[in-house]
Write an enzyme that holds these catalytic residues in place. Structure first.
Site, PDB file in Angstrom:
ATOM      1  N   ASP A   9     -27.386  33.276  15.294  1.00 26.01           N
ATOM      2  CA  ASP A   9     -27.536  31.869  14.978  1.00 26.01           C
ATOM      3  C   ASP A   9     -26.367  31.156  15.675  1.00 26.01           C
ATOM      4  OD1 ASP A   9     -28.253  29.474  13.575  1.00 26.01           O
ATOM      5  OD2 ASP A   9     -26.577  29.876  12.218  1.00 26.01           O
ATOM      6  N   ASP A  11     -25.091  27.360  15.074  1.00 30.92           N
ATOM      7  CA  ASP A  11     -24.271  26.506  14.207  1.00 30.92           C
ATOM      8  C   ASP A  11     -23.753  27.297  13.007  1.00 30.92           C
ATOM      9  OD1 ASP A  11     -24.674  23.939  15.571  1.00 30.92           O
ATOM     10  OD2 ASP A  11     -26.748  24.114  14.923  1.00 30.92           O
ATOM     11  N   GLY A  46     -29.495  25.504   8.912  1.00 28.60           N
ATOM     12  CA  GLY A  46     -30.568  26.350   9.431  1.00 28.60           C
ATOM     13  C   GLY A  46     -31.931  25.684   9.454  1.00 28.60           C
ATOM     14  N   ARG A  49     -34.311  19.335  12.023  1.00 26.65           N
ATOM     15  CA  ARG A  49     -33.855  17.951  11.850  1.00 26.65           C
ATOM     16  C   ARG A  49     -34.760  17.174  10.894  1.00 26.65           C
ATOM     17  NH1 ARG A  49     -33.737  15.290  17.383  1.00 26.65           N
ATOM     18  NH2 ARG A  49     -32.636  17.243  17.795  1.00 26.65           N
ATOM     19  N   SER A 116     -31.760  24.526  16.312  1.00 20.98           N
ATOM     20  CA  SER A 116     -31.312  23.268  16.914  1.00 20.98           C
ATOM     21  C   SER A 116     -31.937  23.002  18.278  1.00 20.98           C
ATOM     22  CB  SER A 116     -29.792  23.285  17.052  1.00 20.98           C
ATOM     23  OG  SER A 116     -29.372  22.151  17.785  1.00 20.98           O
ATOM     24  N   ASN A 118     -30.450  21.024  20.135  1.00 21.38           N
ATOM     25  CA  ASN A 118     -29.248  20.734  20.921  1.00 21.38           C
ATOM     26  C   ASN A 118     -28.501  22.009  21.324  1.00 21.38           C
ATOM     27  OD1 ASN A 118     -29.186  17.750  20.910  1.00 21.38           O
ATOM     28  ND2 ASN A 118     -29.107  18.038  18.696  1.00 21.38           N
ATOM     29  N   ASP A 170     -25.356  32.501   9.076  1.00 19.80           N
ATOM     30  CA  ASP A 170     -24.456  31.960   8.050  1.00 19.80           C
ATOM     31  C   ASP A 170     -25.235  31.272   6.926  1.00 19.80           C
ATOM     32  OD1 ASP A 170     -25.292  29.736   9.649  1.00 19.80           O
ATOM     33  OD2 ASP A 170     -23.672  28.562   8.749  1.00 19.80           O
TER      34      ASP A 170
HETATM   35  C1  BG6 Z   1     -29.411  24.194  12.789  1.00 23.23           C
HETATM   36  C2  BG6 Z   1     -28.428  23.574  11.813  1.00 23.23           C
HETATM   37  O1  BG6 Z   1     -28.742  25.074  13.634  1.00 23.23           O
HETATM   38  O2  BG6 Z   1     -30.033  23.180  13.569  1.00 23.23           O
HETATM   39  C3  BG6 Z   1     -29.145  22.534  10.970  1.00 23.23           C
HETATM   40  O3  BG6 Z   1     -27.904  24.587  10.972  1.00 23.23           O
HETATM   41  C4  BG6 Z   1     -29.818  21.486  11.868  1.00 23.23           C
HETATM   42  O4  BG6 Z   1     -28.217  21.918  10.113  1.00 23.23           O
HETATM   43  C5  BG6 Z   1     -30.760  22.209  12.822  1.00 23.23           C
HETATM   44  O5  BG6 Z   1     -30.540  20.548  11.087  1.00 23.23           O
HETATM   45  C6  BG6 Z   1     -31.455  21.257  13.786  1.00 23.23           C
HETATM   46  O6  BG6 Z   1     -30.523  20.732  14.690  1.00 23.23           O
HETATM   47  P1  BG6 Z   1     -30.768  19.634  15.767  1.00 23.23           P
HETATM   48  O7  BG6 Z   1     -29.563  19.758  16.670  1.00 23.23           O
HETATM   49  O8  BG6 Z   1     -32.044  19.968  16.485  1.00 23.23           O
HETATM   50  O9  BG6 Z   1     -30.851  18.331  15.080  1.00 23.23           O
HETATM   51 MG    MG Z   2     -26.240  28.351  10.953  1.00 21.83          MG
END
Ligand code: BG6
Ligand code: MG
Length: 219
Positions: A9, A11, A46, A49, A116, A118, A170
């Site tokens: 993972d 984040d 995890g 969005r 994510s 991102n 995590d």
């Molecule tokens: C996960 C985070 O990795 O990504 C979450 O733990 C987050 O908190 C999710 O909501 C989505 O992320 P993003 O960057 O696409 O908004």
């Molecule tokens: Mg995480």
């Protein structure tokens, strides 16, 4: 060695983006007149969005149409991406890089498995792309953790069956996703795990010792 691949993972495991998510969501919660604190923030770990937004809006006295929700999520992401620009390679601890190098040197294939969208941007900011054979992120999946899709796809990208992969997580949603994917999980940090992960570690730096021998593992 029981595993041939490790799926990390991002984040909260390879780097800490929590404070940026928190700051960016805080403004959304204010607009929605919804309470927002660390307990709510923990539930966002995890999950995608849009699902995160739904969790924040649970306690909002206001109602939002779907297009309004999409606008809220988009504005949150714009704030989040502005904050991510502050990230530099220094935001990935040297010990984490060392651990990734040690695992690769031991012949393991490494992947990122993140909800994510991102993730690519973050890995670039951290200058960490070179450690991974595959990156499966929120842009490649339709269902986020605890659904196993992200880990199943990551294993496929590595060319490995589920039972050869270990997930490092995590978040409780990630632990559940790993189990649903048929993979062992190493839980890092101090989450309240809904059931015991195969390994429990303080952080990623303890992983080489846990897998390759040495001190530092609590099984
Ligand atoms: C996960 C985070 O990795 O990504 C979450 O733990 C987050 O908190 C999710 O909501 C989505 O992320 P993003 O960057 O696409 O908004
Ligand atoms: Mg995480």
């Amino acid at each position: 060695m029981k595993y041939k691949g490790i799926i990390f993972d991002l984040d909260g495991v390879l780097c800490s983006t929590d404070r940026f998510h928190y700051q960016a969501w805080q403004q959304t919660a204010r607009e929605a007149k919804a309470p927002f604190d660390e307990t709510v923030n923990q539930r966002l770990r995890g999950v995608s969005r849009m699902e995160s937004l739904e969790i924040i809006l649970e306690k909002s006295p206001l109602t939002f149409t779907q297009p309004e929700k999409e606008r809220l999520a988009e504005e949150k992401n714009e704030r989040y991406r502005r904050l991510l620009q502050q990230m530099t390679p220094a935001d990935m601890p040297a010990g984490v890089r060392e651990a990734l190098r040690a695992l690769r040197a031991a012949g393991l294939k490494l992947a990122v498995g993140s909800s994510s969208k991102n993730a690519g941007f973050i890995l670039k900011q951290l200058d960490a792309e070179q450690y991974f054979d595959a990156v499966c992120d929120g842009t490649r999946i339709t269902r986020s953790k605890p659904h196993p899709e992200v880990f199943v796809k990551a294993a496929g990208m590595l060319g490995l069956p589920a039972e050869d992969c270990l997930v490092v997580e995590d978040a409780p949603a990630g632990l559940e996703a790993a189990r649903a994917a048929g993979m062992d999980c190493a839980g890092v940090g101090d989450a309240r795990w809904p059931f015991a992960p195969a390994y429990r570690l303080p952080d990623v730096t303890a992983l080489p010792a846990a897998l390759l021998g040495g001190e530092g593992a609590r099984r």
